[in-house]
Write an enzyme that holds these catalytic residues in place. Structure first.
Site, PDB file in Angstrom:
ATOM      1  N   HIS A  25       0.836  -1.201   0.000  1.00  0.00           N
ATOM      2  CA  HIS A  25       0.000   0.000   0.000  1.00  0.00           C
ATOM      3  C   HIS A  25       0.877   1.261   0.000  1.00  0.00           C
ATOM      4  O   HIS A  25       0.837   2.068   0.928  1.00  0.00           O
ATOM      5  CB  HIS A  25      -0.923  -0.013   1.223  1.00  0.00           C
ATOM      6  CG  HIS A  25      -2.379  -0.010   0.880  1.00  0.00           C
ATOM      7  ND1 HIS A  25      -2.958  -1.019   0.152  1.00  0.00           N
ATOM      8  CD2 HIS A  25      -3.369   0.879   1.158  1.00  0.00           C
ATOM      9  CE1 HIS A  25      -4.253  -0.771   0.011  1.00  0.00           C
ATOM     10  NE2 HIS A  25      -4.528   0.388   0.599  1.00  0.00           N
ATOM     11  N   ASP A  45      -3.449   7.184  -1.495  1.00  0.00           N
ATOM     12  CA  ASP A  45      -4.709   6.858  -2.154  1.00  0.00           C
ATOM     13  C   ASP A  45      -4.381   6.330  -3.543  1.00  0.00           C
ATOM     14  O   ASP A  45      -3.297   6.588  -4.076  1.00  0.00           O
ATOM     15  CB  ASP A  45      -5.601   8.099  -2.230  1.00  0.00           C
ATOM     16  CG  ASP A  45      -7.043   7.769  -2.599  1.00  0.00           C
ATOM     17  OD1 ASP A  45      -7.414   6.575  -2.547  1.00  0.00           O
ATOM     18  OD2 ASP A  45      -7.801   8.702  -2.938  1.00  0.00           O
ATOM     19  N   GLY A  46      -5.305   5.587  -4.137  1.00  0.00           N
ATOM     20  CA  GLY A  46      -5.109   5.084  -5.491  1.00  0.00           C
ATOM     21  C   GLY A  46      -4.355   3.776  -5.583  1.00  0.00           C
ATOM     22  O   GLY A  46      -3.952   3.367  -6.682  1.00  0.00           O
ATOM     23  N   ASN A  47      -4.187   3.066  -4.466  1.00  0.00           N
ATOM     24  CA  ASN A  47      -3.412   1.819  -4.486  1.00  0.00           C
ATOM     25  C   ASN A  47      -4.082   0.733  -5.314  1.00  0.00           C
ATOM     26  O   ASN A  47      -3.416   0.031  -6.088  1.00  0.00           O
ATOM     27  CB  ASN A  47      -3.194   1.330  -3.055  1.00  0.00           C
ATOM     28  CG  ASN A  47      -2.259   2.220  -2.269  1.00  0.00           C
ATOM     29  OD1 ASN A  47      -1.060   2.207  -2.465  1.00  0.00           O
ATOM     30  ND2 ASN A  47      -2.826   3.033  -1.377  1.00  0.00           N
ATOM     31  N   THR A  68      -3.942   1.588  -9.104  1.00  0.00           N
ATOM     32  CA  THR A  68      -2.555   1.473  -9.572  1.00  0.00           C
ATOM     33  C   THR A  68      -2.129   0.009  -9.621  1.00  0.00           C
ATOM     34  O   THR A  68      -1.500  -0.437 -10.594  1.00  0.00           O
ATOM     35  CB  THR A  68      -1.614   2.259  -8.648  1.00  0.00           C
ATOM     36  OG1 THR A  68      -2.022   3.625  -8.601  1.00  0.00           O
ATOM     37  CG2 THR A  68      -0.178   2.173  -9.130  1.00  0.00           C
ATOM     38  N   GLY A  69      -2.472  -0.755  -8.590  1.00  0.00           N
ATOM     39  CA  GLY A  69      -2.085  -2.160  -8.531  1.00  0.00           C
ATOM     40  C   GLY A  69      -2.690  -2.989  -9.644  1.00  0.00           C
ATOM     41  O   GLY A  69      -2.052  -3.915 -10.165  1.00  0.00           O
ATOM     42  N   ARG A  70      -3.925  -2.680 -10.030  1.00  0.00           N
ATOM     43  CA  ARG A  70      -4.544  -3.435 -11.126  1.00  0.00           C
ATOM     44  C   ARG A  70      -4.005  -2.986 -12.485  1.00  0.00           C
ATOM     45  O   ARG A  70      -3.960  -3.784 -13.426  1.00  0.00           O
ATOM     46  CB  ARG A  70      -6.066  -3.314 -11.039  1.00  0.00           C
ATOM     47  CG  ARG A  70      -6.642  -4.143  -9.889  1.00  0.00           C
ATOM     48  CD  ARG A  70      -8.164  -4.108  -9.858  1.00  0.00           C
ATOM     49  NE  ARG A  70      -8.682  -2.813  -9.443  1.00  0.00           N
ATOM     50  CZ  ARG A  70      -8.863  -2.424  -8.185  1.00  0.00           C
ATOM     51  NH1 ARG A  70      -8.528  -3.239  -7.185  1.00  0.00           N
ATOM     52  NH2 ARG A  70      -9.359  -1.234  -7.896  1.00  0.00           N
TER      53      ARG A  70
END
Length: 431
Positions: A258, A262-264, A267-269
């Site tokens: 993480h 914000d936006g994890n 971004t991860g996908r």
């Protein structure tokens, strides 16, 4: 799952050579047994109230919270672990089947007469955003992509599409700089203060607002992020790991770290698609895996929790099953868009090399347009843009959706409808 800001191998499975040496980490990781996948460990961290809340929170409450440390996650080092040792045969079989479907669908999409890769990327960004409860219908998303006002959610989803585009444009395996750049593109409009920067504050998942005490999951303290991301990138660079297994584990490890305020999740996908492209599974299109995850979001989150407990099989199984659902849904969308294209052939009275037909093909990627966008896309004069638009209006391909004389909009309702139908199918819960 994204955390809102808080106040305080390859397809053939071959071996391609040894990993380069990696410098020792500044912070300790838990050592893992050779045949096991390590669970998280935890460390006590002292809690201090965020300066902006001083004087707002009652002193007695501050004293009570600051007297108790909270337990922050400590991820294991994964760069040299063997994920296949920790996976059952059923997971390997599921991954193999999914990998075949990914490659087949990628070839199918590239052969269609419509710009299917762009269509799929937009559906994937919408599905990924919807996992975070950011919803926008296909029309509003297309309007936002024009740079027009369409509501905050639509703008956030459009920014997610831009971030995924940046992820797919990246060459080679995932790196620290690529991760930061993807996040910058994602967050630059909505939260520029954190865009493209690792967090320097605690984040957690769960209900507490004031402090992480009692949260469902507390991410590693920010001082560990650099080491964790370097280790993640080293695992992502391996060439002796099945590409889909690698993508699932990198995603789970990233969500555990993480690294952003914000936006994890989004971004991860997005990073998943960089990995699949680098592994050779996708060369032309985007397999909308997030649309498959939407069918069982609770199962997806449970799989992430299981990974943190030391069992990578559920997240690998989830990615394999979601891939199959996404490919099935994507094939339906591809058939529908191809059918629309065939219907338009009978209705559009223009040469196949005309501006009208170039615009018609473009509508599958951008189903809402204005005259400025059309003129820029065609490289034509304003009158040439209006001529192409009028030809498609006469054919019933475009309808005017805004009568604002200063900014008239036209939409391809046939395309918008099938994209909304794709989204509706993706939301159907897995039984």
């Amino acid at each position: 799952m994204e955390q809102p800001r808080q106040p305080a191998g390859r397809p053939d499975g071959g071996q391609y050579g040894a990993l380069p040496p990696r410098p020792e980490a500044d912070l300790d990781f838990r050592a893992a047994a050779p045949a096991a996948w390590p669970a998280l460990t935890f460390e006590d961290v002292d809690w201090r109230l965020s300066p902006e809340l001083e004087g707002v929170v009652p002193a007695y409450q501050v004293a009570r919270l600051e007297a108790r440390p909270y337990q922050s996650a400590v991820p294991a080092r994964i760069a040299d672990l063997d994920p296949l040792v920790a996976l059952p045969a059923t997971s390997i079989e599921a991954v193999s089947a999914a990998a075949v479907e990914i490659s087949a669908f990628d070839r199918e999409a590239s052969a269609l007469p419509v710009p299917m890769p762009t269509v799929l990327l937009r559906t994937e960004s919408a599905s990924s955003s919807q996992i975070e409860h950011l919803t926008a219908n296909s029309r509003n998303l297309a309007v936002a992509a024009l740079g027009e006002t369409a509501g905050q959610n639509a703008e956030l989803v459009a920014d997610n599409a831009s971030a995924m585009t940046r992820a797919l444009d990246s060459d080679g395996p995932v790196t620290r700089d690529q991760i930061l750049e993807i996040h910058r593109v994602l967050m630059e409009r909505s939260d520029p203060d954190i865009a493209g920067q690792f967090r320097r504050e605690p984040v957690w998942i769960g209900s507490p607002n004031l402090s992480p005490h009692g949260a469902d999951f507390i991410a590693p303290r920010w001082e560990r992020i650099d080491v964790c991301v370097d280790d993640l990138a080293a695992f992502a660079a391996r060439t002796d790991v099945n590409g889909l297994v690698q993508a699932a584990i990198v995603h789970a490890q990233f969500e555990t770290i993480h690294p952003f305020a914000d936006g994890n999740g989004r971004t991860g996908r997005a990073i998943v698609h960089t990995l699949l492209r680098d592994a050779g599974y996708t060369q032309h299109a985007t397999v909308p895996i997030s649309s498959g995850l939407l069918g069982d979001v609770d199962g997806y989150f449970r799989a992430l929790s299981a990974y943190r407990d030391g069992d990578p099989a559920p997240i690998v199984d989830t990615f394999a099953a979601s891939t199959l659902r996404a490919v099935a849904n994507g094939r339906t969308l591809a058939a529908q868009t191809s059918s629309i294209h065939e219907q338009w052939k009978a209705r559009i009275k223009a040469r196949s090399d005309s501006g009208a037909w170039r615009l018609a093909d473009h509508l599958f990627a951008q189903p809402v347009v204005n005259s400025t966008h059309v003129a820029r896309f065609l490289g034509s004069s304003p009158q040439g843009a209006f001529n192409a638009i009028n030809t498609l209006v006469e054919a019933g391909v475009l309808t005017q959706s805004s009568r604002d004389r200063r900014n008239q909009l036209w939409q391809a309702k046939d395309v918008l409808d099938v994209m909304d139908e794709f989204a509706a199918r993706a939301q159907r819960r897995v039984r």
